[in-house]
Design a protein around this motif. Structure first.
Motif, PDB file in Angstrom:
ATOM      1  N   ARG A 279       0.861  -1.182   0.000  1.00 16.65           N
ATOM      2  CA  ARG A 279       0.000   0.000   0.000  1.00 16.65           C
ATOM      3  C   ARG A 279       0.899   1.233   0.000  1.00 16.65           C
ATOM      4  NH1 ARG A 279      -5.406  -1.822   1.229  1.00 16.65           N
ATOM      5  NH2 ARG A 279      -5.992   0.358   0.932  1.00 16.65           N
ATOM      6  N   SER A 280       0.340   2.370  -0.439  1.00 13.10           N
ATOM      7  CA  SER A 280       1.199   3.545  -0.548  1.00 13.10           C
ATOM      8  C   SER A 280       0.398   4.824  -0.687  1.00 13.10           C
ATOM      9  CB  SER A 280       2.125   3.411  -1.765  1.00 13.10           C
ATOM     10  OG  SER A 280       1.412   3.668  -2.960  1.00 13.10           O
ATOM     11  N   ASP A 281       1.116   5.951  -0.597  1.00 14.30           N
ATOM     12  CA  ASP A 281       0.526   7.257  -0.856  1.00 14.30           C
ATOM     13  C   ASP A 281       0.096   7.402  -2.311  1.00 14.30           C
ATOM     14  OD1 ASP A 281       0.758   8.220   1.716  1.00 14.30           O
ATOM     15  OD2 ASP A 281       2.618   9.322   1.366  1.00 14.30           O
ATOM     16  N   PHE A 282       0.597   6.513  -3.166  1.00 17.96           N
ATOM     17  CA  PHE A 282       0.299   6.608  -4.594  1.00 17.96           C
ATOM     18  C   PHE A 282      -0.985   5.862  -4.979  1.00 17.96           C
ATOM     19  CE2 PHE A 282       4.837   7.052  -3.955  1.00 17.96           C
ATOM     20  CZ  PHE A 282       5.133   8.216  -4.662  1.00 17.96           C
ATOM     21  N   ASP A 283      -1.578   5.123  -4.038  1.00 23.02           N
ATOM     22  CA  ASP A 283      -2.778   4.348  -4.368  1.00 23.02           C
ATOM     23  C   ASP A 283      -3.906   5.235  -4.868  1.00 23.02           C
ATOM     24  OD1 ASP A 283      -1.353   2.173  -3.499  1.00 23.02           O
ATOM     25  OD2 ASP A 283      -2.423   1.947  -1.602  1.00 23.02           O
ATOM     26  N   LEU A 284      -4.065   6.407  -4.262  1.00 23.99           N
ATOM     27  CA  LEU A 284      -5.119   7.332  -4.665  1.00 23.99           C
ATOM     28  C   LEU A 284      -4.642   8.334  -5.710  1.00 23.99           C
ATOM     29  CD1 LEU A 284      -6.808   8.142  -1.226  1.00 23.99           C
ATOM     30  CD2 LEU A 284      -7.410   6.371  -2.883  1.00 23.99           C
ATOM     31  N   ASN A 285      -3.373   8.202  -6.093  1.00 22.45           N
ATOM     32  CA  ASN A 285      -2.779   9.126  -7.065  1.00 22.45           C
ATOM     33  C   ASN A 285      -2.001   8.342  -8.114  1.00 22.45           C
ATOM     34  OD1 ASN A 285      -3.245  11.874  -5.538  1.00 22.45           O
ATOM     35  ND2 ASN A 285      -2.431  10.455  -4.012  1.00 22.45           N
ATOM     36  N   PRO A 286      -2.680   7.496  -8.880  1.00 24.37           N
ATOM     37  CA  PRO A 286      -1.975   6.597  -9.808  1.00 24.37           C
ATOM     38  C   PRO A 286      -1.213   7.321 -10.915  1.00 24.37           C
ATOM     39  CG  PRO A 286      -4.341   6.558 -10.201  1.00 24.37           C
ATOM     40  CD  PRO A 286      -4.130   7.309  -8.921  1.00 24.37           C
ATOM     41  N   ASP A 287      -1.571   8.557 -11.194  1.00 26.09           N
ATOM     42  CA  ASP A 287      -0.883   9.295 -12.247  1.00 26.09           C
ATOM     43  C   ASP A 287       0.327  10.074 -11.738  1.00 26.09           C
ATOM     44  OD1 ASP A 287      -2.748   8.407 -14.117  1.00 26.09           O
ATOM     45  OD2 ASP A 287      -4.089  10.098 -13.718  1.00 26.09           O
ATOM     46  N   ALA A 288       0.532  10.074 -10.435  1.00 29.80           N
ATOM     47  CA  ALA A 288       1.667  10.805  -9.876  1.00 29.80           C
ATOM     48  C   ALA A 288       2.970  10.079 -10.191  1.00 29.80           C
ATOM     49  CB  ALA A 288       1.505  10.946  -8.368  1.00 29.80           C
TER      50      ALA A 288
ATOM     51  N   ARG B  25      -3.570  16.347  -5.119  1.00 29.62           N
ATOM     52  CA  ARG B  25      -3.123  15.124  -4.457  1.00 29.62           C
ATOM     53  C   ARG B  25      -4.212  14.647  -3.508  1.00 29.62           C
ATOM     54  NH1 ARG B  25       0.703  14.697   0.722  1.00 29.62           N
ATOM     55  NH2 ARG B  25       0.484  12.481   1.072  1.00 29.62           N
ATOM     56  N   TYR B  26      -4.590  13.372  -3.650  1.00 26.93           N
ATOM     57  CA  TYR B  26      -5.635  12.793  -2.808  1.00 26.93           C
ATOM     58  C   TYR B  26      -5.016  11.967  -1.683  1.00 26.93           C
ATOM     59  CZ  TYR B  26      -9.046  14.157  -6.328  1.00 26.93           C
ATOM     60  OH  TYR B  26      -9.835  14.891  -7.174  1.00 26.93           O
ATOM     61  N   PHE B  27      -5.733  11.875  -0.583  1.00 26.73           N
ATOM     62  CA  PHE B  27      -5.272  11.091   0.561  1.00 26.73           C
ATOM     63  C   PHE B  27      -6.485  10.687   1.391  1.00 26.73           C
ATOM     64  CE2 PHE B  27      -4.901  15.644   1.406  1.00 26.73           C
ATOM     65  CZ  PHE B  27      -5.718  15.802   2.512  1.00 26.73           C
ATOM     66  N   TRP B  28      -6.310   9.620   2.188  1.00 28.99           N
ATOM     67  CA  TRP B  28      -7.362   9.200   3.103  1.00 28.99           C
ATOM     68  C   TRP B  28      -7.389  10.122   4.312  1.00 28.99           C
ATOM     69  CZ3 TRP B  28     -11.113   6.194   1.708  1.00 28.99           C
ATOM     70  CH2 TRP B  28     -10.908   5.209   0.734  1.00 28.99           C
ATOM     71  N   ALA B  29      -8.592  10.360   4.832  1.00 27.01           N
ATOM     72  CA  ALA B  29      -8.753  11.170   6.036  1.00 27.01           C
ATOM     73  C   ALA B  29      -9.886  10.594   6.877  1.00 27.01           C
ATOM     74  CB  ALA B  29      -9.048  12.620   5.682  1.00 27.01           C
ATOM     75  N   MET B  30      -9.730  10.704   8.193  1.00 30.01           N
ATOM     76  CA  MET B  30     -10.723  10.202   9.140  1.00 30.01           C
ATOM     77  C   MET B  30     -10.867  11.227  10.267  1.00 30.01           C
ATOM     78  SD  MET B  30      -9.222   6.320   9.344  1.00 30.01           S
ATOM     79  CE  MET B  30      -8.872   5.414   7.833  1.00 30.01           C
ATOM     80  N   PRO B  31     -11.538  12.341  10.014  1.00 30.60           N
ATOM     81  CA  PRO B  31     -11.671  13.371  11.054  1.00 30.60           C
ATOM     82  C   PRO B  31     -12.393  12.814  12.284  1.00 30.60           C
ATOM     83  CG  PRO B  31     -12.303  14.220   8.904  1.00 30.60           C
ATOM     84  CD  PRO B  31     -12.177  12.740   8.755  1.00 30.60           C
ATOM     85  N   TYR B  32     -11.798  13.050  13.441  1.00 25.20           N
ATOM     86  CA  TYR B  32     -12.375  12.564  14.698  1.00 25.20           C
ATOM     87  C   TYR B  32     -12.472  13.743  15.645  1.00 25.20           C
ATOM     88  CZ  TYR B  32     -12.876   9.982  19.070  1.00 25.20           C
ATOM     89  OH  TYR B  32     -13.327   9.523  20.291  1.00 25.20           O
ATOM     90  N   GLY B  33     -13.679  14.315  15.745  1.00 22.05           N
ATOM     91  CA  GLY B  33     -13.834  15.507  16.562  1.00 22.05           C
ATOM     92  C   GLY B  33     -12.956  16.618  16.037  1.00 22.05           C
ATOM     93  N   GLU B  34     -12.164  17.200  16.933  1.00 21.76           N
ATOM     94  CA  GLU B  34     -11.274  18.292  16.543  1.00 21.76           C
ATOM     95  C   GLU B  34      -9.967  17.793  15.946  1.00 21.76           C
ATOM     96  OE1 GLU B  34      -9.161  18.882  20.929  1.00 21.76           O
ATOM     97  OE2 GLU B  34     -10.789  20.206  20.303  1.00 21.76           O
ATOM     98  N   ARG B  35      -9.792  16.494  15.918  1.00 19.26           N
ATOM     99  CA  ARG B  35      -8.537  15.923  15.414  1.00 19.26           C
ATOM    100  C   ARG B  35      -8.711  15.430  13.978  1.00 19.26           C
ATOM    101  NH1 ARG B  35      -8.868  13.999  20.909  1.00 19.26           N
ATOM    102  NH2 ARG B  35      -7.197  14.937  22.154  1.00 19.26           N
ATOM    103  N   TYR B  36      -7.754  15.767  13.154  1.00 16.06           N
ATOM    104  CA  TYR B  36      -7.812  15.437  11.736  1.00 16.06           C
ATOM    105  C   TYR B  36      -6.774  14.350  11.442  1.00 16.06           C
ATOM    106  CZ  TYR B  36      -8.081  16.219   6.666  1.00 16.06           C
ATOM    107  OH  TYR B  36      -8.253  16.074   5.309  1.00 16.06           O
ATOM    108  N   ILE B  37      -7.243  13.113  11.360  1.00 12.08           N
ATOM    109  CA  ILE B  37      -6.376  11.967  11.071  1.00 12.08           C
ATOM    110  C   ILE B  37      -6.306  11.834   9.554  1.00 12.08           C
ATOM    111  CG2 ILE B  37      -6.030   9.492  11.423  1.00 12.08           C
ATOM    112  CD1 ILE B  37      -7.968   9.766  13.855  1.00 12.08           C
TER     113      ILE B  37
END
Length: 214
Positions: A27-36, A176-188
């Protein structure tokens, strides 16, 4: 899901902790950015600790907020972890880094296995080490590295409804796309969220295999 059932599910889905270290990322940062552009390079090995805490109303995961004084990734949400020292295994590195960053004692921490090796855009090959503890551990953040230690419910992190694809754009560069999981005031987000998404997918795939076999 009971703690024992979750623990058994993790052991079944993960690679054994003593397995040979992976040479390549799955898995990688490139999974959501295949053209990068993905450079050919020697990745630097690193490890993070995903500690599941069973005590309480439901399992939780130990996470940190990085110090604002660091040279890079300041203030970001992360797992304890870092690069491997010479001769270290990923398990040894993850436990050492957790002890250095948040004073987590390895006593009472049971390593269950490792997840998908993850290539970061900055050139690291990060192996997530998943561990289990029955009781909430005592922690003290190292002020040079960690601003805060906190816990996030396992159920929240593993619920796909809480996973989203965000993006940012730098002037003159593609989005550039990335996964995010905002949890309350914290931005994962970023690598941390990508590793969690990979763990979610691995658990789902194992569950589907078990259902098909049954």
């Amino acid at each position: 899901m009971t703690g024992e059932r979750l623990k058994a599910r993790l052991v079944r889905a993960l690679e054994p902790a003593g397995a040979a270290p992976a040479a390549r990322a799955t898995r990688s940062d490139f999974d959501l950015n295949p053209d990068a552009e993905r450079p050919e390079r020697q990745l630097r090995p690193a490890a993070v600790l995903i500690l599941v805490i069973a005590e309480g109303e439901g399992p939780r995961v130990l996470m940190t907020r990085r110090s604002d004084s660091l040279a890079s990734h300041t203030g970001q949400i992360a797992f304890p972890g870092g690069r491997l020292d010479s001769g270290e295994t990923v398990v040894e590195a993850a436990l050492r880094e957790a002890q250095e960053e948040v004073a987590l004692s390895p006593e009472g921490v049971e390593v269950l296995g490792v997840g998908d090796p993850y290539e970061t855009g900055t050139g690291f090959l990060v192996t997530p080490v998943v561990a289990w503890t029955e009781q909430a551990p005592e922690t003290t953040p190292s002020p040079d590295e960690v601003a805060e230690v906190f816990e996030v419910p396992w159920a929240f992190l593993m619920d796909a409804a809480n996973h989203r694809q965000d993006h940012h754009e730098l002037e003159g560069q593609p989005r550039r796309y990335f996964w995010a999981m905002p949890y309350g005031e914290r931005y994962i987000w970023g690598v941390t969220a990508g590793i969690l998404r990979a763990l979610h997918d691995r658990l789902d795939a194992r569950a589907a295999e078990d259902e098909a076999a049954a």
